[in-house]
Design an enzyme around this catalytic site. Structure first.
Site, PDB file in Angstrom:
ATOM      1  CB  VAL A 101      23.275   9.356  50.564  1.00 46.97           C
ATOM      2  CG1 VAL A 101      24.804   9.756  50.582  1.00 46.97           C
ATOM      3  CG2 VAL A 101      22.655   9.193  51.990  1.00 46.97           C
ATOM      4  CB  SER A 102      23.387  13.053  45.869  1.00 44.70           C
ATOM      5  OG  SER A 102      24.019  13.331  44.853  1.00 44.70           O
TER       6      SER A 102
END
Length: 686
Positions: free
Chosen positions: A320-321
């Site tokens: 998850v960025s």
């Protein structure tokens, strides 16, 4: 300053909820302490970028803790949220040693959990295994000690403030603070598994609200949400809590409303009067001060744990960025190759963009604000009260050879730790520098030779890790000491219906996840059935006596002839209008030595003061998002320089302001530390 009556009423209800809404079911306590490490010349932990060494402070790092107990003599546990790349086995060992001296067996390896926020902008050198300290040139005692002390003190504060209270839980989805940075890899998951989830990232935020049972006052809130601490890029050199640290600062300031930047100073004066006042106040020049002088200039003083603590913890972050605009090629501006996150075969050109692109500080602020705003919403609407047991389980596992039971009565084993080409390729948050691309399934002959020179992986390891090619067989590398952990802790903590699982790693082969699920099931079953753990497993090693320390200490600094530390190199440059507007960025440069001589823990290197009558009052310090302290950035001089830059916030009050700087130097002849301060000329803000 005008106040919205609805906001004021809402704020009053937040701090003083109706006593009838809750019953006190637990003993609760919260604490917070400064964990900021050395702000100059220390490689940062996260991106493994040799060129990314600290050169100042964006805002300070903290350890935030809560303790929950069923009763004075009943079961309890302590959870610590640490502004750091990750927790550390050696840090835990030394924290527990210190706690045992204070509390005996009250806090131990079973009931203390330490979790990193995964910021990539904190000083490294505090982990004990070689692979985590290569870029930091080994172990950095100053980084390590700052973190250990902060964790110890945050737990101590939480313990000393234990009181009867209640805990509320709330959950909700936050959709715009994280995207999957490897969507092509996600598509390799089976369709029936992907169909179980609405998105390719987890958007759920979970919040705990801690309420004093006597006063009904909220004392803290801890949230869990998955997004990487990579809003600040691999080129950033300022210590920063990244988006989660920012969210914590925004939440705590919103709740306490005690910062001077919400108080009106000199509001009755027009801008002409403010300019005239400012013109009469010149820089002070460098002056001696005491070791703790800067603590008196903190806007948010640590008063032993009585302040509200708002923590933003990391959860199942995976891929998850926070760079939610997606990944683009820096040369063409086009989207990167979908399968390999590269641009014409070059992964260095494929970089994720945050919502404030191209300003990474703005991106950090936006993603932090989004988490804070969701947390504030959950906080204000939290009605479900946690009740039930406080419990915990903890074991150590040798993760290099766990037998895992698979479907169809098949069995497999985990492997010694290993890194594959995906590690070297990096991610769109921080591309690697070794010529690899995401999705590579082969290692070229050059890198095989480099690998084999360090340590050729055994045939067993190569077969065990398949289908991942082994780039570095860290689990088989032991010179000069272990490169990767073999003994790994797993832990479960429970407050009623809330269960916290502590473990994260993918080093140990294709069956790592299955092994975690299997071993957590065992802990969960023992908790459900009320059984104690008999076999706690092998204890991890303490490698503190083996650590290499290759980073030299500062050797002593001197200012130019005729100059004192704290004198101005460049005073504030006043605009033609005679004053600064909101959004402007006044700055000042002081002659200043290396900040590694003293971390000024719970103090500040930088302050913006506002004139109130005849007194200077601290309004912003280096724990504020808007004020940065930079040391020797773009400095052509052989002497040290501290640059202070303030982005004037929209919420600022009209007034007369100035910069203040604190620091320390070392006399190499008598080996004593000397402290100094200095202030710039004044300037008007409207």
């Amino acid at each position: 300053m005008h106040q919205n009556p609805f906001i004021f009423l809402l704020f009053t209800l937040l701090i003083y909820p109706l006593p009838s809404l809750a019953t006190a079911d637990y003993l609760i306590g919260v604490g917070s302490y400064d964990s900021t490490g050395p702000a100059a010349g220390v490689n940062m932990m996260g991106y493994a970028n040799l060129d990314q060494s600290t050169a100042g402070i964006h805002f300070r790092l903290r350890a935030r803790a809560f303790i929950v107990a069923e009763s004075l003599d009943g079961p309890r546990f302590a959870f610590v949220n640490l502004d750091a790349g990750m927790a550390s086995q050696l840090v835990t060992i030394k924290v527990l040693e210190r706690l045992s001296k204070r509390f005996g067996k009250l806090y131990n390896e079973d009931n203390v959990a330490i979790s990193g926020t995964h910021t990539h902008a904190g000083p490294g050198g505090y982990l004990q295994y070689v692979v985590y300290s290569v870029t930091s040139l080994g172990f950095i005692p100053q980084s390590f000690d700052a973190i250990v002390t902060a964790i110890e003190m945050s737990i101590l504060q939480a313990h000393q403030t234990l009181k009867s209270g209640s805990i509320f839980i709330n959950t909700g989805d936050l959709d715009n603070a994280g995207v999957n940075r490897s969507p092509s890899a996600y598509l390799f998951n089976p369709l029936d598994e992907r169909d179980r989830y609405p998105r390719d990232v987890d958007t759920l935020m979970t919040l705990l609200k801690f309420v004093d049972g006597e006063s009904g006052r909220s004392i803290g809130a801890f949230t869990w949400f998955a997004t990487h601490g990579t809003s600040m890029s691999k080129d950033n050199k300022l210590i920063s809590g990244d988006n989660k640290g920012a969210a914590a600062r925004f939440f705590e300031d919103w709740f306490t409303s005690s910062s001077t930047n919400t108080t009106s100073f000199n509001a009755q004066d027009n801008i002409g009067v403010l300019i005239e006042k400012a013109e009469t106040i010149k820089a002070t020049g460098g002056q001696p001060c005491g070791p703790t002088s800067s603590q008196g200039f903190k806007v948010r003083r640590n008063d032993g744990g009585s302040r509200f603590v708002g923590a933003f913890c990391q959860s199942n972050v995976g891929d998850v960025s926070p760079n939610v605009l997606g990944a683009f090629c820096t040369d063409t501006g086009l989207p990167c190759d979908f399968n390999h996150s590269s641009c014409n075969g070059n992964d260095q050109l494929c970089v994720g963009r945050g919502p404030g692109y191209p300003d990474e500080v703005k991106s950090t602020k936006i993603i932090g604000e989004r988490q804070f705003q969701k947390a504030a919403e959950l906080f204000t609407s939290a009605k479900e009260q946690l009740t039930g047991k406080v419990d915990y389980r903890h074991v150590y596992l040798n993760f290099t050879n766990i037998e895992v039971k698979l479907a169809g009565n098949r069995t497999a084993k985990t492997c010694p730790a290993a890194l594959g080409p995906g590690f070297a390729a990096g991610t769109t948050d921080g591309p690697g520098a070794f010529g690899f691309q995401q999705g590579d399934k082969k290692i070229n002959e050059f890198w095989k030779r480099v690998r084999d020179f360090l340590k050729k992986p055994s045939d067993y390891q190569v077969n065990c890790q398949k289908p991942k090619p082994v780039l570095l067989s860290t689990g088989e590398m032991f010179f000069p000491y272990a490169w990767a952990p073999a003994i790994v802790p797993i832990q479960i903590m429970r407050i009623g219906k809330l269960v916290i699982l502590s473990a994260a790693s993918t080093l140990y082969g294709p069956h790592t996840l299955s092994a975690y699920i299997q071993e957590f099931n065992k802990l969960a079953e023992s908790m459900a059935k009320g059984r104690k753990i008999v076999d706690k497993g092998p204890s991890p090693p303490d490698l503190s006596s083996f650590q290499l320390k290759l980073l030299p200490d500062p050797s002593g600094d001197s200012p130019p002839p005729g100059v004192k530390f704290g004198d101005m190199k460049h005073d504030v440059s006043i605009p033609k209008s005679g004053f600064f507007h909101k959004g402007d960025k006044p700055s000042a440069v002081f002659w200043s030595p290396n900040p590694r001589y003293d971390l000024l823990t719970e103090g500040t290197y930088a302050v913006v003061e506002v004139l109130q009558g005849k007194r200077w009052i601290p309004a912003y310090d280096d724990d504020d998002f808007s004020l940065s302290f930079k040391w020797n950035v773009e400095n052509d001089s052989s002497y040290g320089l501290a640059s202070l830059e303030w982005e004037v916030p929209d919420s600022v009050s009209n007034g007369v302001y100035r910069f203040g700087h604190f620091g320390s130097s070392k006399n190499t002849i008598v080996s004593t530390t000397q402290y100094f301060t200095g202030a710039s000329s004044a300037f008007a803000v409207s």
